[in-house]
Design an enzyme around this catalytic site. Structure first.
Site, PDB file in Angstrom:
ATOM      1  N   ASP A 129      58.308  -7.744  -0.139  1.00 28.96           N
ATOM      2  CA  ASP A 129      58.916  -7.769  -1.394  1.00 28.96           C
ATOM      3  C   ASP A 129      58.359  -7.175  -2.601  1.00 28.96           C
ATOM      4  O   ASP A 129      57.212  -7.371  -2.619  1.00 28.96           O
ATOM      5  CB  ASP A 129      58.944  -9.239  -1.794  1.00 28.96           C
ATOM      6  CG  ASP A 129      60.073  -9.776  -3.113  1.00 28.96           C
ATOM      7  OD1 ASP A 129      60.929  -9.122  -3.177  1.00 28.96           O
ATOM      8  OD2 ASP A 129      60.064 -10.931  -3.433  1.00 28.96           O
ATOM      9  N   ASP A 179      60.120  -0.818  -4.831  1.00 33.42           N
ATOM     10  CA  ASP A 179      60.936  -1.020  -6.282  1.00 33.42           C
ATOM     11  C   ASP A 179      60.147   0.110  -7.151  1.00 33.42           C
ATOM     12  O   ASP A 179      59.275  -0.158  -7.826  1.00 33.42           O
ATOM     13  CB  ASP A 179      60.333  -2.129  -6.804  1.00 33.42           C
ATOM     14  CG  ASP A 179      61.006  -2.540  -8.050  1.00 33.42           C
ATOM     15  OD1 ASP A 179      61.748  -2.032  -8.780  1.00 33.42           O
ATOM     16  OD2 ASP A 179      60.608  -3.945  -8.667  1.00 33.42           O
ATOM     17  N   GLY A 191      61.807 -15.850 -11.867  1.00 34.53           N
ATOM     18  CA  GLY A 191      61.220 -17.242 -12.477  1.00 34.53           C
ATOM     19  C   GLY A 191      62.210 -18.283 -12.659  1.00 34.53           C
ATOM     20  O   GLY A 191      63.322 -18.317 -12.038  1.00 34.53           O
ATOM     21  N   ASN A 248      67.723 -13.469  -2.650  1.00 35.55           N
ATOM     22  CA  ASN A 248      66.443 -13.724  -2.905  1.00 35.55           C
ATOM     23  C   ASN A 248      66.007 -14.935  -3.753  1.00 35.55           C
ATOM     24  O   ASN A 248      66.518 -15.130  -4.741  1.00 35.55           O
ATOM     25  CB  ASN A 248      65.497 -12.753  -3.577  1.00 35.55           C
ATOM     26  CG  ASN A 248      65.495 -11.377  -2.833  1.00 35.55           C
ATOM     27  OD1 ASN A 248      66.023 -11.268  -1.886  1.00 35.55           O
ATOM     28  ND2 ASN A 248      64.426 -10.466  -3.228  1.00 35.55           N
TER      29      ASN A 248
END
Ligand SMILES: [Zn+2]
Length: 332
Positions: free
Chosen positions: A93, A115, A192, A277
């Protein structure tokens, strides 16, 4: 060097194909420890769902990469023992460099994310392409997830003050130039447990924050540009208010918690979104049960007695997600 096939793992290619045509999304659940992994495997075996086990670079630092890799191997054997050989992917990830992705590819991961979304477009293209060329050239093809657009919020080593939505006019070019197998996009999800500032939300009559809706218009535009291409949603926890309440009831403080409503995720899962996710919800479920156990049984000091209930709650939550949000149940 280890190839993921030696560990009994699979890449995402066939799974995404099935998810896109079947109108469901694969669960991508993060793990750092044994109880999380047990909960994930138990839930996915019980619901007969394929699963993507996610390891962040933070998890690698916390738990040790070799240990995590062998835990994934153990997860394959555990699922078999529980009676259902569900397909299991081991995915990095938020890989932030070619070197990290290469290391994961060479040590048994079946899928990696690079990413480069915080870089200028051309740099993101070049980095993602480099990872794809490496991962795809292996004897056992390792799948690669790229990202376009930036999600707000904090997640392990990833953080951003502001989000910016994925620009639909970039996706076709990005996919073509890089060769990625899936693409994470930004349409209003966020990392978050406090996904939006209160001023971005409205409130229901009980004062509970209602977040702004996901930008399904952008998702639709993207689908038009790359029909049938697997899309990924990060930061897709729904931040269940019941867990936040338990945590606060037993001494925790999580002000202004707000997530993505599950109905919206269900809608997204029916579209080209084929990987969702979820990490924060698992953290909340475990923390709620651990705080509750500590408060109700102050004389308890056997870790199994508080990790156990946390694990059981986590399993229950993941099974519900598979059945009612992702639609991945019975798809293994
Ligand atoms: Zn993420």
């Amino acid at each position: 060097m280890t190839s993921y096939t030696e560990l009994g793992l699979v890449n995402t290619v066939a799974l995404f194909k099935k998810a896109v045509s079947g109108g469901f999304a694969l669960p991508a659940y993060n793990f750092n420890n044994m109880e999380q992994l047990q909960a994930i495997i138990q839930a996915c075996v019980e619901t007969k769902s394929p699963v993507i086990l996610q390891v962040s670079s933070g998890a690698r630092k916390y738990a040790n990469q070799n240990l995590l890799k062998n835990m994934a191997k153990g997860a394959v054997e555990y699922a078999h023992e529980l009676g259902c050989d569900i397909p299991i992917v081991l995915h990095l990830d938020h890989g932030d460099s070619f070197e990290l992705c290469k290391d994961c590819v060479e040590t048994g991961f079946s899928s990696v994310m690079i990413d480069g979304s915080h870089f200028p477009y051309e740099e993101n293209v070049a980095l993602t392409k480099k990872v794809c060329e490496f991962a795809h050239s292996r004897k056992d093809y390792v799948s690669v997830e790229g990202e376009l657009g930036v999600l707000a919020g904090v997640e392990d080593d990833v953080s951003s003050e502001k989000s910016h939505y994925t620009q639909p006019e970039e996706v076709e070019d990005f996919v073509k130039k890089t060769g990625v197998d899936s693409l994470a996009i930004s349409i209003g999800t966020s990392h978050g447990r406090a996904k939006f500032k209160p001023e971005q939300c409205t409130r229901d009559p009980n004062g509970i924050l209602i977040p702004p809706p996901l930008r399904f218009d952008i998702l639709e535009e993207i689908e038009k540009k790359i029909p049938g291409f697997p899309i990924v949603l990060h930061g897709a926890s729904s931040v269940p208010i019941e867990y936040v309440k338990i945590i606060e009831q037993f001494g925790g403080k999580l002000p202004d918690s707000v997530g993505i409503p599950e109905e919206q995720l269900r809608m997204a899962a029916k579209s080209a979104v084929c990987k969702i996710n979820i990490d924060s919800d698992g953290r909340l479920a475990m923390t709620a049960m651990i705080r509750k156990t500590f408060a109700e049984k102050p004389d308890e000091f056997d870790p199994r007695k508080y990790f156990g209930p946390a694990r059981d709650e986590l399993k229950k939550m993941y099974a519900e997600k598979n059945k009612n949000v992702l639609g991945s149940a019975e798809q293994a």
